[in-house]
Design a protein around this motif. Sequence first.
Motif, PDB file in Angstrom:
ATOM      1  N   HIS A 165       0.734  -1.237  -0.244  1.00 44.99           N
ATOM      2  CA  HIS A 165      -0.046  -0.072   0.176  1.00 44.99           C
ATOM      3  C   HIS A 165       0.854   1.472  -0.220  1.00 44.99           C
ATOM      4  CE1 HIS A 165      -3.677  -1.880   0.268  1.00 44.99           C
ATOM      5  NE2 HIS A 165      -3.462  -2.476   1.020  1.00 44.99           N
ATOM      6  N   LEU A 216       2.343   2.022  -3.079  1.00 48.25           N
ATOM      7  CA  LEU A 216       1.376   1.878  -4.517  1.00 48.25           C
ATOM      8  C   LEU A 216       1.746   3.733  -4.337  1.00 48.25           C
ATOM      9  CD1 LEU A 216      -0.111  -1.049  -4.951  1.00 48.25           C
ATOM     10  CD2 LEU A 216       0.956  -0.039  -6.344  1.00 48.25           C
ATOM     11  N   GLU A 259       2.915   7.127  -6.832  1.00 48.22           N
ATOM     12  CA  GLU A 259       2.132   8.533  -8.035  1.00 48.22           C
ATOM     13  C   GLU A 259       2.477   9.360  -7.938  1.00 48.22           C
ATOM     14  OE1 GLU A 259      -1.106   7.540  -9.457  1.00 48.22           O
ATOM     15  OE2 GLU A 259      -1.351   4.770  -9.486  1.00 48.22           O
ATOM     16  N   ILE A 273      -1.358  -6.190   1.443  1.00 52.18           N
ATOM     17  CA  ILE A 273      -0.636  -6.540   0.006  1.00 52.18           C
ATOM     18  C   ILE A 273       0.672  -6.911  -0.204  1.00 52.18           C
ATOM     19  CG2 ILE A 273      -0.759  -5.397  -2.623  1.00 52.18           C
ATOM     20  CD1 ILE A 273      -1.739  -3.363  -1.342  1.00 52.18           C
ATOM     21  N   SER A 311       1.158  -8.662  -6.009  1.00 51.24           N
ATOM     22  CA  SER A 311       0.025  -8.616  -5.823  1.00 51.24           C
ATOM     23  C   SER A 311       0.110  -6.986  -6.597  1.00 51.24           C
ATOM     24  CB  SER A 311      -0.713  -8.226  -4.867  1.00 51.24           C
ATOM     25  OG  SER A 311      -1.388  -9.261  -4.797  1.00 51.24           O
ATOM     26  N   THR A 312       1.395  -6.693  -5.458  1.00 53.59           N
ATOM     27  CA  THR A 312       2.014  -4.726  -5.822  1.00 53.59           C
ATOM     28  C   THR A 312       2.299  -5.031  -7.336  1.00 53.59           C
ATOM     29  OG1 THR A 312       2.347  -4.487  -3.341  1.00 53.59           O
ATOM     30  CG2 THR A 312       3.205  -3.443  -4.836  1.00 53.59           C
ATOM     31  N   LYS A 319       1.450  -6.545 -10.114  1.00 53.53           N
ATOM     32  CA  LYS A 319       0.156  -6.254 -10.481  1.00 53.53           C
ATOM     33  C   LYS A 319      -0.397  -5.034 -11.049  1.00 53.53           C
ATOM     34  CE  LYS A 319      -1.625 -11.138 -10.196  1.00 53.53           C
ATOM     35  NZ  LYS A 319      -2.219 -12.240  -9.547  1.00 53.53           N
ATOM     36  N   ARG A 320      -0.410  -4.549  -9.669  1.00 52.53           N
ATOM     37  CA  ARG A 320      -1.029  -3.012  -9.460  1.00 52.53           C
ATOM     38  C   ARG A 320      -0.306  -2.206 -10.484  1.00 52.53           C
ATOM     39  NH1 ARG A 320      -4.598  -2.209  -3.833  1.00 52.53           N
ATOM     40  NH2 ARG A 320      -5.070  -4.225  -3.589  1.00 52.53           N
ATOM     41  N   GLY A 359      -0.926  -2.606 -14.311  1.00 51.80           N
ATOM     42  CA  GLY A 359      -2.013  -2.100 -14.734  1.00 51.80           C
ATOM     43  C   GLY A 359      -2.163  -0.358 -13.927  1.00 51.80           C
ATOM     44  N   ILE A 360      -1.733   0.110 -13.755  1.00 49.26           N
ATOM     45  CA  ILE A 360      -1.596   1.490 -14.104  1.00 49.26           C
ATOM     46  C   ILE A 360      -0.783   2.249 -15.046  1.00 49.26           C
ATOM     47  CG2 ILE A 360      -1.109   3.948 -12.482  1.00 49.26           C
ATOM     48  CD1 ILE A 360      -1.518   1.989 -10.532  1.00 49.26           C
TER      49      ILE A 360
END
Length: 108
Positions: free
Chosen positions: A33, A36, A40, A56, A60-61, A63-64, A67-68
């Motif tokens: 978390h 990410l 950003e 996370i 999973s991190t 993957k996220r 996707g950005i």
Amino acid sequence: MILVVDDNPVTMEALGIALRLDGYEVEQASDGHAALAQLELRPFRAVILDHYMPGIDGISTLKRMRGIPSLAKIPVVIATAASTGEALKVLEETKDLQPTCVVRKPFT
């Protein structure tokens, strides 16, 4: 700037010191978390991402991130304390996410 993400403060600090000694600027995050959120806020040249983390996990991190659009192309090294066989499974499991590499901890 390199982002080091690891829930183990000793590992995170050791990686940060090693990278700073080689001339890199380093930011740190203790979970997916936080990673990410930092990704950003500012651009990073690369991410070293722990595989096993509470909340996370590293995969999973990643993957996220993929996707950005603004994060999708950042090189990511996945660091794992898993055995060699397990590390190979991580590599296979993440091949579609295109990590730069998977390395085993502890680092030598």
